[in-house]
Design an enzyme around this catalytic site. Structure first.
Site, mmCIF file in Angstrom:
data_model
loop_
_atom_site.group_PDB
_atom_site.id
_atom_site.type_symbol
_atom_site.label_atom_id
_atom_site.label_comp_id
_atom_site.label_asym_id
_atom_site.label_seq_id
_atom_site.Cartn_x
_atom_site.Cartn_y
_atom_site.Cartn_z
ATOM 1 N N ARG A 1 0.747 14.571 13.344
ATOM 2 C CA ARG A 1 1.254 14.384 11.907
ATOM 3 C C ARG A 1 1.291 16.004 10.988
ATOM 4 O O ARG A 1 0.092 15.401 10.408
ATOM 5 C CB ARG A 1 0.144 12.813 11.223
ATOM 6 C CG ARG A 1 0.582 12.087 12.006
ATOM 7 C CD ARG A 1 -0.030 10.899 11.790
ATOM 8 N NE ARG A 1 0.942 10.589 10.723
ATOM 9 C CZ ARG A 1 0.559 9.530 9.927
ATOM 10 N NH1 ARG A 1 -1.060 8.881 10.049
ATOM 11 N NH2 ARG A 1 1.201 8.410 8.620
ATOM 12 N N ILE B 1 8.745 6.791 17.111
ATOM 13 C CA ILE B 1 7.948 7.943 15.217
ATOM 14 C C ILE B 1 6.782 8.990 15.969
ATOM 15 O O ILE B 1 7.319 9.687 15.390
ATOM 16 C CB ILE B 1 8.346 6.018 14.417
ATOM 17 C CG1 ILE B 1 9.225 5.779 14.529
ATOM 18 C CG2 ILE B 1 7.538 7.497 13.426
ATOM 19 C CD1 ILE B 1 10.114 6.456 14.118
ATOM 20 N N ASP C 1 4.911 20.256 8.336
ATOM 21 C CA ASP C 1 5.192 21.058 7.958
ATOM 22 C C ASP C 1 6.730 20.596 7.227
ATOM 23 O O ASP C 1 6.940 21.792 6.709
ATOM 24 C CB ASP C 1 5.471 21.607 9.244
ATOM 25 C CG ASP C 1 6.485 20.550 10.453
ATOM 26 O OD1 ASP C 1 5.768 19.249 10.285
ATOM 27 O OD2 ASP C 1 7.840 20.353 11.014
ATOM 28 N N CYS D 1 -5.159 8.293 9.934
ATOM 29 C CA CYS D 1 -5.580 7.611 11.285
ATOM 30 C C CYS D 1 -5.137 8.382 12.160
ATOM 31 O O CYS D 1 -4.064 9.556 11.911
ATOM 32 C CB CYS D 1 -3.663 6.529 10.648
ATOM 33 S SG CYS D 1 -4.846 4.724 10.232
ATOM 34 N N LYS E 1 1.005 -1.229 0.120
ATOM 35 C CA LYS E 1 0.324 0.307 0.316
ATOM 36 C C LYS E 1 1.235 1.730 0.230
ATOM 37 O O LYS E 1 0.515 1.790 -0.756
ATOM 38 C CB LYS E 1 -0.862 -0.057 0.934
ATOM 39 C CG LYS E 1 -1.944 1.669 1.524
ATOM 40 C CD LYS E 1 -2.642 1.153 2.911
ATOM 41 C CE LYS E 1 -2.141 1.601 4.252
ATOM 42 N NZ LYS E 1 -2.025 3.357 3.997
ATOM 43 N N ASN E 2 1.566 1.445 0.881
ATOM 44 C CA ASN E 2 2.874 2.348 1.164
ATOM 45 C C ASN E 2 3.515 2.490 0.264
ATOM 46 O O ASN E 2 4.038 3.967 -0.130
ATOM 47 C CB ASN E 2 3.640 2.461 2.403
ATOM 48 C CG ASN E 2 2.283 3.051 3.628
ATOM 49 O OD1 ASN E 2 1.337 3.149 3.312
ATOM 50 N ND2 ASN E 2 3.088 2.755 4.503
ATOM 51 N N ARG F 1 -4.534 10.771 4.486
ATOM 52 C CA ARG F 1 -3.040 11.616 4.715
ATOM 53 C C ARG F 1 -2.252 11.242 3.631
ATOM 54 O O ARG F 1 -1.919 12.784 3.474
ATOM 55 C CB ARG F 1 -2.888 11.188 6.034
ATOM 56 C CG ARG F 1 -1.416 11.894 6.356
ATOM 57 C CD ARG F 1 -1.041 11.587 7.874
ATOM 58 N NE ARG F 1 1.000 11.780 7.024
ATOM 59 C CZ ARG F 1 1.084 13.570 7.539
ATOM 60 N NH1 ARG F 1 0.343 14.574 8.079
ATOM 61 N NH2 ARG F 1 2.041 13.909 8.020
ATOM 62 N N ASP G 1 5.273 0.693 12.204
ATOM 63 C CA ASP G 1 3.500 0.011 11.484
ATOM 64 C C ASP G 1 3.766 -1.350 11.885
ATOM 65 O O ASP G 1 2.613 -2.019 11.424
ATOM 66 C CB ASP G 1 3.916 -0.007 10.076
ATOM 67 C CG ASP G 1 3.588 1.632 9.450
ATOM 68 O OD1 ASP G 1 3.057 2.020 10.355
ATOM 69 O OD2 ASP G 1 3.124 1.535 8.300
ATOM 70 N N ARG H 1 -8.786 -0.447 4.686
ATOM 71 C CA ARG H 1 -7.961 0.409 3.626
ATOM 72 C C ARG H 1 -6.544 -0.168 3.664
ATOM 73 O O ARG H 1 -5.498 -0.114 2.917
ATOM 74 C CB ARG H 1 -7.629 1.433 5.152
ATOM 75 C CG ARG H 1 -8.446 2.721 5.643
ATOM 76 C CD ARG H 1 -7.885 3.888 6.067
ATOM 77 N NE ARG H 1 -6.975 3.914 5.704
ATOM 78 C CZ ARG H 1 -6.018 4.468 6.945
ATOM 79 N NH1 ARG H 1 -6.953 4.572 7.520
ATOM 80 N NH2 ARG H 1 -4.864 5.268 6.294
HETATM 81 C C1 UD1 Z 1 4.491 6.562 6.431
HETATM 82 C C2 UD1 Z 1 3.848 5.373 6.583
HETATM 83 C C3 UD1 Z 1 3.197 5.088 8.054
HETATM 84 C C4 UD1 Z 1 4.727 4.956 8.285
HETATM 85 C C5 UD1 Z 1 4.951 6.091 8.951
HETATM 86 C C6 UD1 Z 1 6.322 5.801 9.501
HETATM 87 C C7 UD1 Z 1 2.314 5.422 3.764
HETATM 88 C C8 UD1 Z 1 0.964 6.175 3.288
HETATM 89 N N1 UD1 Z 1 2.462 6.010 5.700
HETATM 90 O O1 UD1 Z 1 3.476 7.570 6.985
HETATM 91 O O2 UD1 Z 1 2.333 4.018 7.390
HETATM 92 O O3 UD1 Z 1 3.778 5.040 10.214
HETATM 93 O O4 UD1 Z 1 5.731 6.282 7.122
HETATM 94 O O5 UD1 Z 1 7.369 4.766 8.803
HETATM 95 O O6 UD1 Z 1 3.304 5.613 3.036
HETATM 96 N N2 UD1 Z 1 6.312 14.688 10.308
HETATM 97 C C9 UD1 Z 1 6.214 16.139 10.967
HETATM 98 N N3 UD1 Z 1 5.908 17.027 9.626
HETATM 99 C C10 UD1 Z 1 6.045 16.164 8.511
HETATM 100 C C11 UD1 Z 1 6.298 15.565 8.431
HETATM 101 C C12 UD1 Z 1 6.466 14.523 8.801
HETATM 102 O O7 UD1 Z 1 7.073 16.170 11.674
HETATM 103 O O8 UD1 Z 1 5.643 17.517 7.850
HETATM 104 C C13 UD1 Z 1 6.251 13.732 11.458
HETATM 105 C C14 UD1 Z 1 5.852 13.076 11.717
HETATM 106 O O9 UD1 Z 1 4.008 13.236 12.415
HETATM 107 C C15 UD1 Z 1 6.387 11.409 12.287
HETATM 108 C C16 UD1 Z 1 7.410 11.452 11.688
HETATM 109 O O10 UD1 Z 1 8.318 13.271 11.193
HETATM 110 O O11 UD1 Z 1 6.231 11.825 13.679
HETATM 111 C C17 UD1 Z 1 7.555 10.447 11.136
HETATM 112 O O12 UD1 Z 1 6.885 11.161 9.775
HETATM 113 P P1 UD1 Z 1 6.094 10.211 8.434
HETATM 114 O O13 UD1 Z 1 7.659 9.882 8.275
HETATM 115 O O14 UD1 Z 1 6.126 11.397 6.929
HETATM 116 O O15 UD1 Z 1 5.599 9.709 7.844
HETATM 117 P P2 UD1 Z 1 4.829 9.113 7.090
HETATM 118 O O16 UD1 Z 1 5.108 9.312 5.898
HETATM 119 O O17 UD1 Z 1 2.814 10.647 7.379
#
Ligand code: UD1
Length: 429
Positions: A131, A338, A134, A126, A22-23, A102, A316, A408
């Site tokens: 999340r 995370i 920024d 989720c 999925k990801n 998201r 995950d 999902r």
């Molecule tokens: C992706 C995966 C999700 C997985 C996660 C971490 C998809 C669709 N989803 O989520 O299943 O759990 O990676 O392996 O691929 N953060 C910020 N600012 C930002 C973006 C992220 O502070 O602009 C923080 C998040 O809150 C979190 C950390 O960075 O604490 C990691 O987030 P991120 O790696 O971006 O996760 P996703 O890409 O949303």
């Protein structure tokens, strides 16, 4: 709303075919916006999130046709999507669509790179922490975009096109890296991304973009270089196997006992999780068909694990590992680094009789001998499946309510498990 009824206690034996990730499928589908030619994606899982992204892309004017075998066909192989963004008719991604998933926010990157403008609602998804986006905005601003927040929308523009830049992420982010790589592919000049996420799905996206004519080097390492090109063309790409689905079924077999071949799974995508499973007492063997996981009579050993960006133990799989540790012969410690607030499964696991103590980011799980089935409620995607795993091992009946989240991210979950001997069925009201 659908529910899943499980009568626990059966061992799992047989073969489970692992679906496309999925990801990986989501960013690959979004990358189709970068070209006016057709992108063909094979091995796309049939999931609610994929269908939702099809609606979102459709809203931008993208044509998607789906071919391939249907569930129940003999050699089931996921679907093949033909995605054509020849004419982008709308650069707005509205709240009603984006708030449900998201990752759909990521359309901001290809829209901005190709159309030089995008208006995308701030995301939902989720409920596992705040999340924010920024770091995605930071990456786009570095590439020269002007960004404002207006009425819950991110309004981005780059009238002269994006420009190559250095992007040093202060924190490892999968979403930020996906967005930076997509946007930089069509930027003018070279972009260097440091502290990039190394997740296999980033490498899969970069491989596909390179087939489309991009020049991306170093994906899968913390330093990625992207030499921008003026246009991308069509290509054909196969989505890599889902490492989280693989790890989830591996934990399920370790929990119930039995012997299952996870066909099509690739060990290098989840080595850290396989190491933890071996430590816990499961037999893990890799062959050319996939990964075999077995546990026959051996006790489940307690473990101490912290989640971490790839190649560390994936967040995950944290909930699923916790379900497994509920039956360990001692106390385990699981630390979530995370996402804050990603322990919503704890109170539901307690309904099976689990003894779990939370202290900040760390859960201490005191193993018990037997779980008892219970009615439980799924709260997010991975938490939901941890309840299924607990239900498979528990004595008596478990009813998992509100299974929307499972659909999902897990394709044909009940069919895959019942084919291996589980007593599990979906009840549609
Ligand atoms: C992706 C995966 C999700 C997985 C996660 C971490 C998809 C669709 N989803 O989520 O299943 O759990 O990676 O392996 O691929 N953060 C910020 N600012 C930002 C973006 C992220 O502070 O602009 C923080 C998040 O809150 C979190 C950390 O960075 O604490 C990691 O987030 P991120 O790696 O971006 O996760 P996703 O890409 O949303």
């Amino acid at each position: 709303m659908d529910r899943i009824r499980i009568v626990g206690g059966n061992k799992l034996n047989g073969t489970i075919a692992i679906s496309g990730a999925k990801n990986a499928a989501l960013p690959l589908m979004i990358a189709a916006l970068l070209t006016d030619e057709t992108l063909i994606l094979d091995n796309v899982p049939r999931l609610a999130d994929v269908a939702q992204l099809q609606r979102i892309l459709g809203n931008h004017g993208v044509d998607i046709t789906s071919v391939g075998k249907r569930p129940g066909d003999r050699q089931y192989q996921g679907q093949t999507l033909h995605i054509s963004a020849a004419n982008i008719i709308d650069t707005t991604a509205p709240y009603e669509l984006v708030s449900r998933m998201r990752a759909s926010f990521w359309v901001v990157a290809p829209l901005l790179a190709r159309m030089h403008e995008a208006r995308v609602s701030l995301p939902g998804g989720c409920a596992i922490g705040t999340r924010p986006v920024d770091l995605l905005i930071l990456a786009l601003e570095k590439l020269g975009a002007e960004i404002a927040i207006d009425g819950g929308y991110v309004v981005a523009s780059a009238p002269g096109g994006l420009k190559g830049a250095t992007i040093d992420f202060p924190k490892v982010t999968v979403s930020g890296t996906h967005v930076a790589v997509m946007a930089a592919s069509l930027a003018n000049g070279t972009t260097v991304i440091t502290n990039a996420a190394q997740e296999p799905e980033i490498l899969d996206l970069a491989d596909c973009l390179n087939k489309m004519g991009a020049r991306i080097y170093g994906a899968g390492t913390p330093r990625i270089t992207v030499e921008g090109v003026s246009r991308l063309h069509g290509a054909r790409h196969t989505v890599l196997p889902d490492r989280i689905e693989t790890g989830t079924y591996a934990m399920a077999v370790a929990m119930t006992g039995g012997d299952v071949l996870l066909s099509g799974a690739r060990a290098e995508l989840l080595q850290s999780a396989l190491d933890v499973l071996s430590q816990a007492g499961a037999e893990v063997t890799v062959n050319n068909e996939g990964i075999r996981v077995a546990r026959n009579g051996a006790a489940i050993n307690p473990v101490r694990v912290s989640t971490a960006p790839f190649p560390g133990f994936p967040t995950d799989l944290q909930a699923q590992l916790m379900a497994l540790m509920v039956c360990a012969t001692g106390s385990s410690h699981i630390t979530e680094t995370i996402f804050e607030n990603r322990f919503m499964h704890v109170q539901e696991l307690a309904r099976f009789g689990a003894r779990i103590q939370l202290d900040g980011e760390t859960a201490t799980i005191h193993g018990i001998e037997k779980l008892r089935g219970a009615p439980v409620m799924a709260t997010d995607l991975r938490a939901s499946v941890s309840l299924v795993i607990a239900g498979l091992a528990a004595e008596g009946e478990t009813m998992v309510n509100r299974v929307y989240h499972l659909d999902r991210g897990f394709e044909r979950l009940e069919q895959k498990l019942s084919a291996c001997g589980a007593s599990i069925e979906r009840i549609s009201d």
